[in-house]
Design a protein around this motif. Structure first.
Motif: not given
Length: 592
Positions: A13-21, A70-75
Motif C-alpha cells: 500500500k505504501e508503494v502504491d500510494s507513493g509513501l515509499a519510493q 516501477e509500476g506504481s501509479p503514484a505521482d
C-alpha cells in the motif's frame, strides 16, 4: 537505526500510494520471470525473503531526489515518508505480481522482454508433490497459454469464468481481502456451491491466502539523523544483491536534487577521456575521490578525500574542477606511456592514479607538468610508490600527503615527499616477484621497456605501437622446460630476474631450448647477425656472453644487479642490503 517486521500488505500500500519510493540512484528493475516465480513461492510458503532497508525522508545530510517504484501509479511529485535503499527488486517484483492489476514487465532467462500475469493453481498449491512451476504459473499478458508456436491454446484465462473452470486463482488480488472475497463468492456460484470445491478453497485460504496476507518482512529503518557516510556503510553491510550503494550513487542522488544528472555527465566524460587502454580502469568513485582531493587542495581547505569528504562534495565544486581533472587524468596517462606503461593490465596500481591525476592537474598551471624537471620529480615519486609497494589498498591519507608534499617539493625545493622517503626495497624481493599480481613486477617490466628494449627477432623497439601489434608479453629468458630439466631452483628461474617482454613470434622460436640453441635459431629466423642479436639482448639488461654460454648462475646474478640498479635510477634512492648474508647465501654472492 530501527528494525521491525512489517506486513507485506502494508508495504504494498505504501508503494502504491507513493509513501515509499526509490532514491534516484536506484536503477531499473531487472528480475526475470523465473526469479519472480521463485520469490512468490517463498512468500506463499511463508519462507523469509530477506530484509529491506528504508531511510526516513527529510534527512538534511542525505537529500535525495525520489521516484516511485516501477509500476506504481503514484505521482512522482508526492513527497515520500521513506526511501527504499535495499530491497528494490524484491519489493518491485512483489508489488507488480501480487498487487498491481497490470501485467508484469519482466524478461526470460535469455533476456527477452515479456509481460506476465501470475496465477496460483488451486489443486497444485495443495498438492505436496506438485512441481513448483505447476503451483505458480506464469501467464502471457493476453492470458492465453499456447503451444506449437501459438497454434494450440492450452489454457484460456481471459475471463473470470475461465479462471473458475481451470481453478486458477489470480495472484494480483491475493493481498486485497475484499477482492479475494468477491472472487471466492463468484467461484462458489460458478461451481454451484459444490461442497468439495468449498472445502478445497477453505483449505487454500487457510494454508496459502491468509498466511500471505499476514506475511511480514523485516525492515531496517535508518532515521533522519543518519549521516551520509553511515547510510553508505550500513547499506554496504546489509546489501546482499542488486545494485551496490557506492559513494558515486549517493552523490548522484544528491546532485539530482539540483536537476544535474551526474551519471550522464560521467558517462560523457568516460567516453571522451577514459576510453583508452589505461584510463578505462578508472571508476566513477575513483574520479570523485580524485576530484575531492584536488578541490580540497585548491580551495585551501584541509586536504582530505575520505568517504565523508567525497559525500560532502557540492555541485558547484564538481562543476568547477571536473573538466580540469579530466585533462589531468589525460596528462597522467601520457606520462605513464612515457614510462612504458601501455594498458590497465600493466598498470602497477590503479589506486595511485588518484593522486597522480590530481597532482598533474595542479601542475597544469603555467604548463609546469610539461617541463622535464617537473615531470622527472613526478616520475620519481611515482616509481617510489610502485617499488616501495605503497598503494596496495586505498590510502586516502597518503593521497592527501602526496598532493601537498609533491607540489611543495616541486615548487619550492622542499623536503622529499613521504612516499619517496617511505620507499624501501629488499633485494630478496626480486625472488618474490613471480607474476603480474605484484605491482613491482609490472613496474620492472615497464623499466625494461623504457630501456629501449628490442624484440629478439625483428630488433624493433617495443614502444606503444609495436606493444600491441607484435603481441608483446612477458616470457622466461632461460625457458621453463629447460630450467626444470636442469633442476634449477624455481624460486630463481620463475622470478622477475629471469623474465622479459618479447613478442609472441620470438617466444615461439625460443620454445624450451637452451639459450645457446634458441639464439642460433633466432639468427636464422630473423636473418640477423650474431652481433646485432647480442645488441638486442643487451637492451633487456641481459649479458649476451653469459646467455650464449648457458651460464645460468652468473647470468642470474648479473641481471639481478642490473635490475636493482634500474630501480635505483627510477626512484632516485639507494637500495640497501645488497651484501646482506641472506642475499649472498641465496644468490651466491653480493649484488653490489
Amino acid at each position: 537505526m530501527k528494525t521491525n517486521d512489517r506486513r507485506l500488505t502494508d508495504l504494498m500500500k505504501e508503494v502504491d500510494s507513493g509513501l515509499a519510493q526509490l532514491p534516484d540512484f536506484q536503477r531499473g528493475w531487472v528480475w526475470d520471470d523465473g526469479r519472480i516465480r521463485a520469490l512468490i513461492l517463498s512468500v506463499i510458503r511463508n519462507f523469509p525473503v530477506g530484509a529491506a532497508m528504508f531511510l526516513e525522508y527529510g534527512n538534511e545530510s542525505v537529500h535525495f531526489k525520489h521516484k516511485p517504484i516501477e509500476g506504481s501509479p503514484a505521482d512522482p511529485g508526492i513527497e515520500p515518508d521513506e526511501l527504499i535503499l535495499d530491497g528494490q527488486q524484491r519489493l518491485t517484483s512483489l508489488y507488480n505480481a501480487l498487487y498491481s492489476k497490470n501485467p508484469v514487465h519482466t524478461k526470460t532467462e535469455k533476456g527477452k522482454n515479456i509481460d506476465r500475469y501470475y496465477y496460483l493453481s488451486i489443486e497444485n498449491a495443495l498438492n505436496l508433490t506438485a512441481d513448483d512451476d505447476k503451483i505458480v504459473v506464469s501467464v502471457p499478458a493476453n492470458k492465453l497459454i499456447t503451444s506449437d508456436f501459438g497454434r494450440n491454446v492450452e489454457k484460456d484465462l481471459t475471463s473470470r469464468e475461465q479462471e473458475f473452470k481451470l481453478k486458477m486463482f489470480p495472484l494480483n488480488i491475493i493481498l486485497d481481502s475484499a477482492a479475494v472475497l468477491d472472487w471466492q463468492n463468484q467461484y462458489y456460484s460458478y461451481m454451484n456451491y459444490d461442497h468439495e470445491i468449498i472445502q478445497q478453497f477453505i483449505e487454500l485460504f487457510s494454508k496459502v491466502i491468509n498466511p500471505t496476507q499476514q506475511y511480514q518482512m523485516p525492515v531496517i529503518l535508518l532515521e533522519k539523523t543518519t549521516p551520509k557516510e553511515a547510510v553508505c556503510q550500513v547499506f554496504e553491510n546489509v546489501n546482499t544483491g542488486g545494485v551496490s550503494l557506492t559513494v558515486f550513487e549517493l552523490v548522484t542522488a544528491v546532485f539530482a536534487m539540483d536537476d544535474f544528472q551526474l551519471r550522464k555527465d560521467w558517462e560523457n566524460k568516460r567516453e571522451t577521456y577514459f576510453s583508452g587502454d589505461i584510463l578505462s580502469i578508472v571508476t566513477a568513485t575513483d574520479f570523485l575521490t580524485a576530484l575531492t582531493l584536488l578541490s580540497s587542495y585548491m580551495e585551501g581547505d584541509t586536504v582530505s578525500c575520505k568517504k565523508k569528504d567525497v559525500l560532502s562534495l557540492t555541485l558547484d565544486i564538481y562543476k568547477k574542477y571536473s573538466e580540469d581533472l579530466c585533462k589531468g587524468f589525460s596528462i597522467a596517462e601520457n606520462l605513464l606511456r612515457e614510462e612504458r606503461i601501455f594498458s590497465s593490465n600493466d598498470l602497477p596500481y590503479s589506486t595511485q592514479l588518484i593522486p597522480l591525476s590530481a597532482i598533474c592537474t595542479v601542475l597544469m598551471k603555467h604548463n609546469r607538468i610539461r617541463t622535464t624537471s617537473v615531470k622527472n620529480k613526478v616520475k620519481q615519486w611515482y616509481w617510489c610508490g610502485v617499488f616501495g609497494e605503497l598503494y596496495g589498498s586505498a590510502n586516502e591519507t597518503r593521497y592527501a600527503n602526496d598532493i601537498v608534499q609533491v607540489v611543495k617539493w616541486i615548487e619550492s625545493e622542499g623536503n622529499l615527499p613521504k612516499t619517496v622517503t617511505d620507499f624501501y626495497f629488499n633485494p630478496m624481493r626480486l625472488l618474490g616477484m613471480q607474476s603480474r599480481q605484484s605491482a613491482a613486477y609490472k613496474g620492472m617490466m615497464a623499466l625494461i621497456l623504457k630501456n629501449h628494449a628490442r624484440d629478439f627477432i625483428s630488433g624493433t623497439e617495443m614502444d606503444f605501437s609495436t606493444f600491441t601489434d607484435e603481441k608483446i608479453d612477458i616470457h622466461h629468458i632461460f625457458p621453463k622446460d629447460y630450467c626444470i630439466q636442469k633442476g634449477y631452483d624455481k624460486r630463481l628461474w620463475n622470478s622477475v630476474v629471469n623474465k622479459t617482454p618479447i613478442s609472441a613470434s620470438s617466444n615461439r622460436e625460443i620454445g624450451g631450448s637452451a639459450p645457446s640453441v634458441y639464439l642460433e635459431k633466432l639468427e636464422k629466423k630473423g636473418s640477423v647477425t650474431a652481433t646485432d642479436l647480442d645488441g638486442y639482448v643487451e637492451t633487456h639488461w641481459i649479458d649476451h656472453t653469459l646467455l650464449r654460454n648457458n651460464d645460468f648462475q652468473k647470468y642470474f646474478v648479473d641481471r639481478a644487479k642490473k635490475l636493482l640498479a634500474a630501480i635505483e635510477t627510477a626512484t632516485g634512492r639507494t637500495i640497501s642490503g645488497k651484501d646482506a648474508d641472506e642475499v649472498k647465501q641465496t644468490f651466491g654472492e653480493a649484488l653490489v
